[in-house]
Enzyme design. Structure first.
Site: not given
Length: 345
Positions: A152-154, A156-157
């Site tokens: 997911g995007c969150y 990943t960061a």
């Protein structure tokens, strides 16, 4: 170079659109099949004027699945959570490389999936075969798998920000707190009053607290990094009046004294062969404009010695490194190509 025959299932969502934008300029891709019920029988260039390569390719629907699968070697699934499970199963069992941008194969425990996504997993047997495809952490596993679950995007960061310090044992994994600002495309093309322009403009809206769907994904992967059974994180996501981009703050308690120089040196060493991870030096902090329309992640490290805390600020494009860009990076690794192919002009 030789090309690979590629299809995109779900090509009209935000992640699907971004995949198209990036794949048409990728020298190793022969785009053969794109699906969208909304745009069926329309050409790619009629929907996205000026697209260039593959402009005459027509959107299809999934009724042609059986006819098209022999033409494909690799398939991106860019469907909403739960909608692509059967297609992943179909293509995987026919020897295709499947890169799934949804959450359907990220979680190892099907009960976690059922709890957070309110769906029973019909292909739970595939969860053990799927690789969590975070390129900077699991490149070897990615290179040998045909079922690749995109993070997911969150997560990943968060995971890329924390990994250098978790692997060193410098952060207490049970102390992690995250606050993130995100653009509206992270919600997909959902018909929701809360996503109307007049609701987003001049506003910040916390949402899905304290049980956002990305929490079990973060906790699962953090536990793997530190080789423990389980961890718990606190995560507060906030919807910002932006189309795309994520800016987040991660805070963790230091388990031993470290200096600012040591922290920066560790991150630089950890990511010395990671072309898309950029560590900002000397107190420079990331901004969204550094990462928009790219596959980069920028982060800055701040050791708060008196408070015994490590604070990390990170920025990514949720459609780039958080979705389509990272999926292409994973494709490149799986096919033995340079990670940057088609992603850096």
């Amino acid at each position: 170079m030789s090309s690979i025959r590629v299809g995109i299932v779900g090509a009209s969502g935000y992640s699907g659109e971004e995949l198209i934008r990036l794949l048409v300029r990728h020298p190793g891709v022969d785009l053969r099949w794109i699906t969208s019920r909304q745009y069926k029988d329309r050409t790619l260039q009629s929907v996205y004027p000026g697209i260039g390569r593959f402009g005459e390719l027509e959107f299809d629907d999934l009724e042609s699945l059986e006819k098209k699968e022999n033409q494909l070697e690799l398939v991106f699934l860019a469907l909403p959570h739960g909608a692509g499970m059967d297609y992943a199963h179909f293509f995987y069992n026919r020897g295709k490389v499947v890169i799934d941008l949804s959450a359907d194969f990220r979680l190892e425990n099907p009960l976690d999936y059922e709890l957070y996504y309110k769906l029973s997993h019909p292909h739970a047997d595939l969860l053990k075969k799927a690789v969590y495809a975070l390129p900077e952490i699991y490149p070897d596993q990615i290179a040998h798998s045909n079922l690749l679950a995109m993070p997911g995007c969150y997560p990943t960061a968060v995971l890329l920000s924390l990994a250098p310090f978790l692997k060193k044992g410098w952060i207490d994994p049970h102390s992690i707190e995250i606050v993130a600002l995100s653009g509206s495309t992270g919600a997909g093309k959902t018909l929701d009053t809360k996503l109307l322009f007049s609701e987003l403009a001049d506003n910040l809206r916390p949402y899905s607290f304290p049980s956002h769907r990305h929490i079990p994904e973060m906790e699962q992967q953090i536990a793997k990094l530190v080789k423990t059974d389980s961890v718990k994180v606190i995560f507060l996501p906030i919807l910002a009046p932006l189309r795309r981009g994520i800016l987040l703050t991660v805070i963790g308690s230091l388990s031993q004294p470290i200096s600012q120089a040591e922290a920066e040196e560790q991150a630089q060493e950890f990511y010395k062969e990671a072309p898309f991870v950029k560590i900002l030096p000397g107190g420079i902090m990331p901004e969204l404009r550094y990462v928009l329309y790219s596959n980069n992640l920028y982060f800055s490290i701040h050791v708060l010695e008196e408070k015994k805390k490590l604070l990390i600020l990170a920025a990514i494009d949720n459609l780039g490194k958080g979705a389509a860009g990272q999926a292409i990076q994973v494709m490149n690794i799986r096919l033995g190509w340079a990670q940057t192919l088609g992603l850096i002009p």
